[in-house]
Design a protein around this motif. Sequence first.
Motif, PDB file in Angstrom:
ATOM      1  N   LEU A 119     -15.094  -4.732  -7.218  1.00 51.29           N
ATOM      2  CA  LEU A 119     -14.331  -3.501  -7.403  1.00 51.29           C
ATOM      3  C   LEU A 119     -13.811  -2.962  -6.073  1.00 51.29           C
ATOM      4  O   LEU A 119     -12.665  -2.516  -5.974  1.00 51.29           O
ATOM      5  N   GLU A 120     -14.655  -2.995  -5.058  1.00 53.99           N
ATOM      6  CA  GLU A 120     -14.217  -2.535  -3.742  1.00 53.99           C
ATOM      7  C   GLU A 120     -13.047  -3.380  -3.237  1.00 53.99           C
ATOM      8  O   GLU A 120     -12.084  -2.858  -2.653  1.00 53.99           O
ATOM      9  N   LYS A 121     -13.104  -4.670  -3.482  1.00 51.62           N
ATOM     10  CA  LYS A 121     -12.041  -5.568  -3.015  1.00 51.62           C
ATOM     11  C   LYS A 121     -10.719  -5.261  -3.704  1.00 51.62           C
ATOM     12  O   LYS A 121      -9.678  -5.132  -3.048  1.00 51.62           O
ATOM     13  N   VAL A 122     -10.746  -5.127  -5.030  1.00 53.90           N
ATOM     14  CA  VAL A 122      -9.488  -4.910  -5.754  1.00 53.90           C
ATOM     15  C   VAL A 122      -8.994  -3.468  -5.633  1.00 53.90           C
ATOM     16  O   VAL A 122      -7.842  -3.180  -5.973  1.00 53.90           O
ATOM     17  N   SER A 123      -9.838  -2.566  -5.136  1.00 52.23           N
ATOM     18  CA  SER A 123      -9.453  -1.163  -4.995  1.00 52.23           C
ATOM     19  C   SER A 123      -8.903  -0.835  -3.607  1.00 52.23           C
ATOM     20  O   SER A 123      -8.623   0.333  -3.319  1.00 52.23           O
ATOM     21  N   LEU A 124      -8.747  -1.828  -2.761  1.00 51.41           N
ATOM     22  CA  LEU A 124      -8.329  -1.570  -1.380  1.00 51.41           C
ATOM     23  C   LEU A 124      -6.990  -0.846  -1.317  1.00 51.41           C
ATOM     24  O   LEU A 124      -6.829   0.142  -0.585  1.00 51.41           O
ATOM     25  N   GLU A 125      -6.013  -1.297  -2.093  1.00 52.07           N
ATOM     26  CA  GLU A 125      -4.698  -0.644  -2.068  1.00 52.07           C
ATOM     27  C   GLU A 125      -4.808   0.800  -2.524  1.00 52.07           C
ATOM     28  O   GLU A 125      -4.227   1.712  -1.917  1.00 52.07           O
ATOM     29  N   ALA A 126      -5.572   1.028  -3.600  1.00 50.94           N
ATOM     30  CA  ALA A 126      -5.746   2.384  -4.111  1.00 50.94           C
ATOM     31  C   ALA A 126      -6.465   3.260  -3.094  1.00 50.94           C
ATOM     32  O   ALA A 126      -6.137   4.448  -2.936  1.00 50.94           O
TER      33      ALA A 126
END
Length: 268
Positions: A96-103
């Motif tokens: 989740l942390e990885k895919v939330s970087l842009e957000a």
Amino acid sequence: MGFALGPRALSAGYKLAAFERTGSTNTDAIERARAGEPGPMWFVTSDQTAGRGRRQRAWIAPKGNLAASVLEVLDIAPAVAATIGFAAGLAEEAALEKVSLEAALRLGPDRPRYALKWPNDVLAGGKKLVGIGLEAEAVGDRLAVVVGIGTNVVAAPEGTPTPAVSLAALGVQISAEELFSALSDAWVEFLGIWDNGRGFAEIRKLWLARAGGLGERVAINTGTMTLEGIFDTIDDTGCLIVRTVDGRRLPVAAGEVFFGSAASVGAA
């Protein structure tokens, strides 16, 4: 874009069964284990119609959410297998942390903040984002362990004991396929640390560093009683330790947890 394993999962020899729609990825995994599948293998869909959550509640996963189950056939005891859920929580949180970087970059202080909830959930802002369920069954002289991970990617159910939230509502605009690729790689990392239970001390340390509600008031509904106190820690078997008002430290092996002001609701 279809489902695909991440590069680390591919290198580790994982197989993948991706479904456009299925009843339950956990059921798919258990059935394949019974048929002799040795694993390790992922079963995944973005449209699950008959999943099961804790206490056999319906595990609602509308199209676009992620339902993923990983099958590991291991030479371990069932009590050891129960601790694999903590590794799963860590893997999901890392993904989740990885895919939330842009957000995170876009939202700044309002970025999603994830926490692990005992025993097997991931929270965002105190709301349930991820449910993790374990099943195990003897196959020959080994144990088929299935870890089911359901993530609210595009939508969250209503009327749940703990309020739920989706990644979309948090401002994280990613697909189930993107999240799965990151999860499959993170799973390899944390399963390696867990090391058939031998590395649970390190998993416990990492889990506690990300635990929601630690040191706070808690109520645990065990199904037969409600225990109230302070969430003190988890022990070396994964039990939640509750410190009661009279100073006792009581282990809880299973139950539904309510934190803070919600603890009084859980106790009702």
